[in-house]
Scaffold this motif. Structure first.
Motif, PDB file in Angstrom:
ATOM      1  N   GLU A 100       0.902  -3.469   1.581  1.00  0.00           N
ATOM      2  CA  GLU A 100       0.588  -4.503   0.886  1.00  0.00           C
ATOM      3  C   GLU A 100      -0.624  -4.548   0.168  1.00  0.00           C
ATOM      4  O   GLU A 100      -0.782  -4.837  -1.302  1.00  0.00           O
ATOM      5  CB  GLU A 100       1.336  -5.780   1.216  1.00  0.00           C
ATOM      6  N   MET A 101      -1.611  -4.294   1.249  1.00  0.00           N
ATOM      7  CA  MET A 101      -3.080  -4.389   0.762  1.00  0.00           C
ATOM      8  C   MET A 101      -3.361  -3.452  -0.290  1.00  0.00           C
ATOM      9  O   MET A 101      -4.572  -3.742  -0.943  1.00  0.00           O
ATOM     10  CB  MET A 101      -3.903  -4.456   1.931  1.00  0.00           C
ATOM     11  N   ILE A 102      -2.834  -2.161  -0.340  1.00  0.00           N
ATOM     12  CA  ILE A 102      -3.177  -1.335  -1.265  1.00  0.00           C
ATOM     13  C   ILE A 102      -2.225  -1.017  -2.031  1.00  0.00           C
ATOM     14  O   ILE A 102      -2.433  -0.125  -3.110  1.00  0.00           O
ATOM     15  CB  ILE A 102      -3.486   0.115  -0.510  1.00  0.00           C
ATOM     16  N   GLY A 103      -1.019  -1.750  -2.347  1.00  0.00           N
ATOM     17  CA  GLY A 103      -0.148  -1.687  -3.578  1.00  0.00           C
ATOM     18  C   GLY A 103       1.209  -0.915  -2.975  1.00  0.00           C
ATOM     19  O   GLY A 103       1.703  -0.253  -4.127  1.00  0.00           O
ATOM     20  N   LEU A 104       1.171  -0.433  -1.721  1.00  0.00           N
ATOM     21  CA  LEU A 104       2.300   0.184  -1.287  1.00  0.00           C
ATOM     22  C   LEU A 104       3.409  -0.845  -1.265  1.00  0.00           C
ATOM     23  O   LEU A 104       3.603  -1.122  -0.113  1.00  0.00           O
ATOM     24  CB  LEU A 104       2.292   1.236  -0.332  1.00  0.00           C
ATOM     25  N   SER A 105       4.271  -1.152  -2.145  1.00  0.00           N
ATOM     26  CA  SER A 105       5.145  -2.409  -1.878  1.00  0.00           C
ATOM     27  C   SER A 105       6.472  -1.918  -1.529  1.00  0.00           C
ATOM     28  O   SER A 105       6.775  -0.901  -1.480  1.00  0.00           O
ATOM     29  CB  SER A 105       5.198  -3.113  -3.388  1.00  0.00           C
ATOM     30  N   ARG A 106       7.168  -2.823  -1.164  1.00  0.00           N
ATOM     31  CA  ARG A 106       8.799  -2.686  -0.815  1.00  0.00           C
ATOM     32  C   ARG A 106       9.424  -2.374  -2.360  1.00  0.00           C
ATOM     33  O   ARG A 106       9.321  -3.150  -3.228  1.00  0.00           O
ATOM     34  CB  ARG A 106       9.292  -3.932  -0.140  1.00  0.00           C
ATOM     35  N   LYS A 107      10.271  -1.337  -2.339  1.00  0.00           N
ATOM     36  CA  LYS A 107      11.278  -1.078  -3.572  1.00  0.00           C
ATOM     37  C   LYS A 107      12.620  -1.352  -3.322  1.00  0.00           C
ATOM     38  O   LYS A 107      12.988  -1.426  -2.258  1.00  0.00           O
ATOM     39  CB  LYS A 107      10.877   0.369  -4.007  1.00  0.00           C
ATOM     40  N   GLN A 113      10.320   0.243   2.376  1.00  0.00           N
ATOM     41  CA  GLN A 113       8.970   0.054   2.458  1.00  0.00           C
ATOM     42  C   GLN A 113       8.433   1.623   1.890  1.00  0.00           C
ATOM     43  O   GLN A 113       8.876   2.608   2.317  1.00  0.00           O
ATOM     44  CB  GLN A 113       8.206  -0.069   3.893  1.00  0.00           C
ATOM     45  N   GLN A 114       7.411   1.613   0.997  1.00  0.00           N
ATOM     46  CA  GLN A 114       6.890   2.791   0.652  1.00  0.00           C
ATOM     47  C   GLN A 114       5.802   3.257   1.602  1.00  0.00           C
ATOM     48  O   GLN A 114       5.312   2.492   2.374  1.00  0.00           O
ATOM     49  CB  GLN A 114       6.075   2.379  -0.917  1.00  0.00           C
ATOM     50  N   SER A 115       5.745   4.520   1.440  1.00  0.00           N
ATOM     51  CA  SER A 115       4.766   5.318   2.276  1.00  0.00           C
ATOM     52  C   SER A 115       3.822   6.159   1.585  1.00  0.00           C
ATOM     53  O   SER A 115       4.350   6.320   0.258  1.00  0.00           O
ATOM     54  CB  SER A 115       5.536   6.139   3.497  1.00  0.00           C
ATOM     55  N   GLY A 116       2.842   6.544   2.049  1.00  0.00           N
ATOM     56  CA  GLY A 116       1.843   7.462   1.231  1.00  0.00           C
ATOM     57  C   GLY A 116       0.607   7.728   2.027  1.00  0.00           C
ATOM     58  O   GLY A 116       0.584   7.406   3.148  1.00  0.00           O
ATOM     59  N   SER A 117      -0.269   8.045   1.336  1.00  0.00           N
ATOM     60  CA  SER A 117      -1.588   8.342   1.885  1.00  0.00           C
ATOM     61  C   SER A 117      -2.867   8.594   0.780  1.00  0.00           C
ATOM     62  O   SER A 117      -2.755   8.116  -0.292  1.00  0.00           O
ATOM     63  CB  SER A 117      -1.649   9.894   2.400  1.00  0.00           C
ATOM     64  N   VAL A 118      -3.862   7.960   1.560  1.00  0.00           N
ATOM     65  CA  VAL A 118      -5.220   7.933   0.812  1.00  0.00           C
ATOM     66  C   VAL A 118      -6.378   8.494   1.656  1.00  0.00           C
ATOM     67  O   VAL A 118      -6.629   8.247   2.740  1.00  0.00           O
ATOM     68  CB  VAL A 118      -5.527   6.332   0.470  1.00  0.00           C
ATOM     69  N   LEU A 119      -7.160   9.256   0.804  1.00  0.00           N
ATOM     70  CA  LEU A 119      -8.454   9.988   0.995  1.00  0.00           C
ATOM     71  C   LEU A 119      -9.503   9.477   0.698  1.00  0.00           C
ATOM     72  O   LEU A 119      -9.648   9.525  -0.532  1.00  0.00           O
ATOM     73  CB  LEU A 119      -8.273  11.515   1.048  1.00  0.00           C
ATOM     74  N   ILE A 120     -10.424   8.800   1.406  1.00  0.00           N
ATOM     75  CA  ILE A 120     -11.665   8.337   0.929  1.00  0.00           C
ATOM     76  C   ILE A 120     -12.801   9.123   1.417  1.00  0.00           C
ATOM     77  O   ILE A 120     -13.103   9.373   2.689  1.00  0.00           O
ATOM     78  CB  ILE A 120     -11.861   6.689   1.253  1.00  0.00           C
ATOM     79  N   ASP A 121     -13.629   9.502   0.236  1.00  0.00           N
ATOM     80  CA  ASP A 121     -14.760  10.448   0.731  1.00  0.00           C
ATOM     81  C   ASP A 121     -15.926   9.481   1.485  1.00  0.00           C
ATOM     82  O   ASP A 121     -15.793   8.345   1.741  1.00  0.00           O
ATOM     83  CB  ASP A 121     -15.246  11.159  -0.444  1.00  0.00           C
ATOM     84  N   SER A 122     -17.004  10.208   2.060  1.00  0.00           N
ATOM     85  CA  SER A 122     -17.925   9.513   2.612  1.00  0.00           C
ATOM     86  C   SER A 122     -18.961   8.455   1.770  1.00  0.00           C
ATOM     87  O   SER A 122     -19.652   7.860   2.269  1.00  0.00           O
ATOM     88  CB  SER A 122     -18.986  10.505   3.345  1.00  0.00           C
ATOM     89  N   GLN A 123     -18.759   8.444   0.522  1.00  0.00           N
ATOM     90  CA  GLN A 123     -19.153   7.779  -0.535  1.00  0.00           C
ATOM     91  C   GLN A 123     -18.433   6.332  -0.860  1.00  0.00           C
ATOM     92  O   GLN A 123     -18.979   5.789  -1.728  1.00  0.00           O
ATOM     93  CB  GLN A 123     -19.934   8.637  -1.897  1.00  0.00           C
ATOM     94  N   GLY A 124     -17.325   6.651  -0.168  1.00  0.00           N
ATOM     95  CA  GLY A 124     -16.608   5.233  -0.583  1.00  0.00           C
ATOM     96  C   GLY A 124     -15.590   5.429  -1.801  1.00  0.00           C
ATOM     97  O   GLY A 124     -14.971   4.493  -2.271  1.00  0.00           O
ATOM     98  N   VAL A 125     -15.270   6.648  -2.314  1.00  0.00           N
ATOM     99  CA  VAL A 125     -14.698   7.043  -3.426  1.00  0.00           C
ATOM    100  C   VAL A 125     -13.126   7.373  -3.274  1.00  0.00           C
ATOM    101  O   VAL A 125     -13.169   8.462  -2.263  1.00  0.00           O
ATOM    102  CB  VAL A 125     -15.373   7.906  -4.506  1.00  0.00           C
ATOM    103  N   ILE A 126     -12.279   7.129  -3.572  1.00  0.00           N
ATOM    104  CA  ILE A 126     -10.868   7.620  -3.218  1.00  0.00           C
ATOM    105  C   ILE A 126     -10.825   8.941  -4.135  1.00  0.00           C
ATOM    106  O   ILE A 126     -10.932   9.191  -5.296  1.00  0.00           O
ATOM    107  CB  ILE A 126      -9.690   6.683  -3.947  1.00  0.00           C
TER     108      ILE A 126
END
Length: 157
Positions: A100-107, A113-126
Motif C-alpha cells: 500500500e505504501m508504494i501503490g501496489l494496491s489490491r485489485k 494483492q498486487q506483487s512487483g519489484s522496485v530497484l533504487i540506485d545508490s543515489q535514491g533514484v528509482i
C-alpha cells in the motif's frame, strides 16, 4: 505505483527484527532491490524468491542489496523467512502493508494483492518499478536484470 526516474519515497518499513528500513535511506551506499510478494503462501511468489536467492551473487557483484516485502505481520514474516531459509531481509509495513505504501494496491474487488519489484540506485533514484495483479507477472526478471546492468553503465551504483 512508483515511476522509474523519480526519487525513492521516504517510506519506512520494518524488518523481521523490528528494525526500521527506509526506502530512501541507502543514498551513497548500495542499490536496493525490493521484491513485493503477493503473500508468503503464494507458490509463484515463492519461486520468484528462489530465483533471487540463486542470483544473489550476481546481484551482490553489482552492489545490489535484496529485500523481500510481504503483506503479513512481522511474526508471520519471520516464521516464513526461517522456514524458507531466505537470506535477505524480509520487510513488513509499520502501518498498513508495504505494498500500500508504494501503490501496489489490491485489485479485482480488493481480493488480489498486487506483487512487483522496485530497484533504487545508490543515489535514491528509482531505476526499475514494476507491478502486476497476477503473481506470474509480478517478477519482471528481464527488466530487473537490465536495470541492474544499467546501474554499472549509468553510474547509479
Amino acid at each position: 505505483m512508483l515511476e522509474t526516474g523519480s526519487p525513492a519515497p521516504d517510506v519506512v518499513l520494518e524488518d523481521t527484527d523490528g528494525q526500521a528500513v527506509r526506502l530512501s535511506g541507502h543514498r551513497g551506499g548500495h542499490a536496493s532491490l525490493i521484491y513485493f510478494m503477493r503473500s508468503t503462501s503464494c507458490p509463484v511468489c515463492n519461486r520468484h524468491v528462489q530465483d533471487l536467492i540463486r542470483r544473489r551473487d550476481e546481484l551482490a557483484a553489482h552492489d545490489v542489496q535484496v529485500f523481500v516485502a510481504v503483506p503479513e505481520d512481522r511474526k508471520e514474516a519471520a516464521a516464513w523467512k526461517a522456514e524458507r531459509q531466505v537470506p535477505f531481509p524480509v520487510l513488513v509495513g509499520r502501518r498498513g502493508t508495504p505494498h500500500e505504501m508504494i501503490g501496489l494496491s489490491r485489485k479485482v474487488f480488493g481480493s488480489l494483492q498486487q506483487s512487483g519489484s522496485v530497484l533504487i540506485d545508490s543515489q535514491g533514484v528509482i531505476r526499475h518499478a514494476h507491478g502486476a495483479t497476477l503473481p506470474t507477472g509480478g517478477y519482471d526478471k528481464k527488466g530487473i536484470l537490465a536495470a541492474v546492468e544499467g546501474l554499472r553503465a549509468g553510474g547509479g551504483r
